[in-house]
Write an enzyme that holds these catalytic residues in place. Structure first.
Site, PDB file in Angstrom:
ATOM      1  N   LYS A 222      35.774   4.238 -17.297  1.00 46.38           N
ATOM      2  CA  LYS A 222      35.814   4.450 -15.858  1.00 46.38           C
ATOM      3  C   LYS A 222      36.039   5.925 -15.517  1.00 46.38           C
ATOM      4  CE  LYS A 222      35.425   0.093 -14.399  1.00 46.38           C
ATOM      5  NZ  LYS A 222      36.561  -0.704 -13.934  1.00 46.38           N
ATOM      6  N   ARG A 257      38.162  -5.919 -20.764  1.00 47.37           N
ATOM      7  CA  ARG A 257      36.700  -5.860 -20.608  1.00 47.37           C
ATOM      8  C   ARG A 257      36.240  -4.470 -21.055  1.00 47.37           C
ATOM      9  NH1 ARG A 257      32.901  -4.357 -16.733  1.00 47.37           N
ATOM     10  NH2 ARG A 257      31.139  -5.799 -16.463  1.00 47.37           N
TER      11      ARG A 257
END
Length: 285
Positions: A222, A257
């Protein structure tokens, strides 16, 4: 807080608290923020098989990017991307498939094709029919905070806001016929939050335990990681991802994840051995 009871997802039973489970990201959209999108169904299936071999416990198949500014994708295009991959891999793999979508029709058809979990980043808000589809299918669902950003200005207490939002969405889901035992929650790292708040989210992750639901955390590659590490591109963020995965597990994450399944499954196994104890044999059976 008590540990949630085991949950059957597809052909597998997930025993929360026994170890950390790995959700492998299988993007079948060409514009994935991480640059790992595989648009060709054959290549996507090969990628899915590789992720399973590397240690994924779940494969999360998504046909639409949720990155900021991503162009809208017509329903038929999302279906054309997702369904062939789900149908093929569901017949080949023993691990369950998740469909990453906010559209009820995509979820419905994906479950019919073999998906065993719905990962809805909108927490059942984007499509009014999604809750009914999930309830009728009898499959588990992941409810996430932060996409689209909840109405109103963010409060001073981040975790109070996240916990309050997710508690309301769990109650909503139960009210629409979804068994609470089949609900997982995701605090939404990277969605509707500043980098500083994303880091705070990880520091305070344990506060989500008050909800009594399994916790899914998706930090992989991210933007916050790139920012902290001086502007690294998504493909260079695996070391930073490893740090966030370890911290998330210490904070109580049940599922992480990730894009790099091989590396992060090792990170999870090592962190589990520290946090949950190790008898001298394999940390994960």
């Amino acid at each position: 807080m008590p540990v949630p009871p085991p949950l059957r997802i597809g052909r597998r039973v997930f025993v929360w608290g026994a170890r950390t489970y790995i959700m492998g990201v299988l993007n079948v959209s060409p514009d994935s923020f991480a640059g790992d999108g595989v648009a060709d169904p054959e290549a996507a299936c090969a990628r899915g098989r590789a992720l399973a071999a590397e240690g994924a416990d779940i494969l999360d198949v998504g046909g639409v990017s949720t990155r900021p500014g991503a162009p809208p994708v017509p329903l038929e295009q999302e279906l054309a991307r997702v369904l062939p991959v789900v149908r093929r891999l569901a017949g080949e793999l023993d691990i369950p498939l998740s469909v990453d979508t906010t559209r009820a029709e995509v979820a419905r058809q994906a479950v019919e094709a073999g998906a065993a979990l719905v990962n809805d980043v909108s927490a059942l808000r984007a499509d009014p029919a999604m809750a009914d589809v999930v309830a009728a299918a009898g499959v588990p669902v992941v409810l996430m905070h932060g996409y689209p950003p909840p109405a109103g200005a963010p409060g001073d207490d981040l975790m109070a806001e996240v916990v309050g939002f997710l508690r309301e969405r769990v109650q909503f889901a139960v009210g629409r016929g979804i068994s609470e035992s089949r609900i997982l929650v995701d605090p939404g790292f990277g969605f509707g939050k500043t980098a500083e708040r994303n880091l705070e989210l990880l520091r305070r992750l344990g506060e989500l335990r008050v909800l009594g639901r399994p916790v899914v955390v998706g930090t992989s590659r991210k933007g916050t990681i790139g920012r902290v590490l001086g502007g690294l591109a998504p493909g260079e963020r695996d070391e930073g991802t490893a740090a966030t995965v370890a911290v998330a597990i210490v904070g109580g994450a049940d599922v992480v994840r990730v894009h790099n399944v091989r590396a992060m499954s090792r990170v999870a196994r090592m962190t589990d051995a520290i946090v949950r104890g190790w008898s001298g044999g394999p940390a994960v059976a």
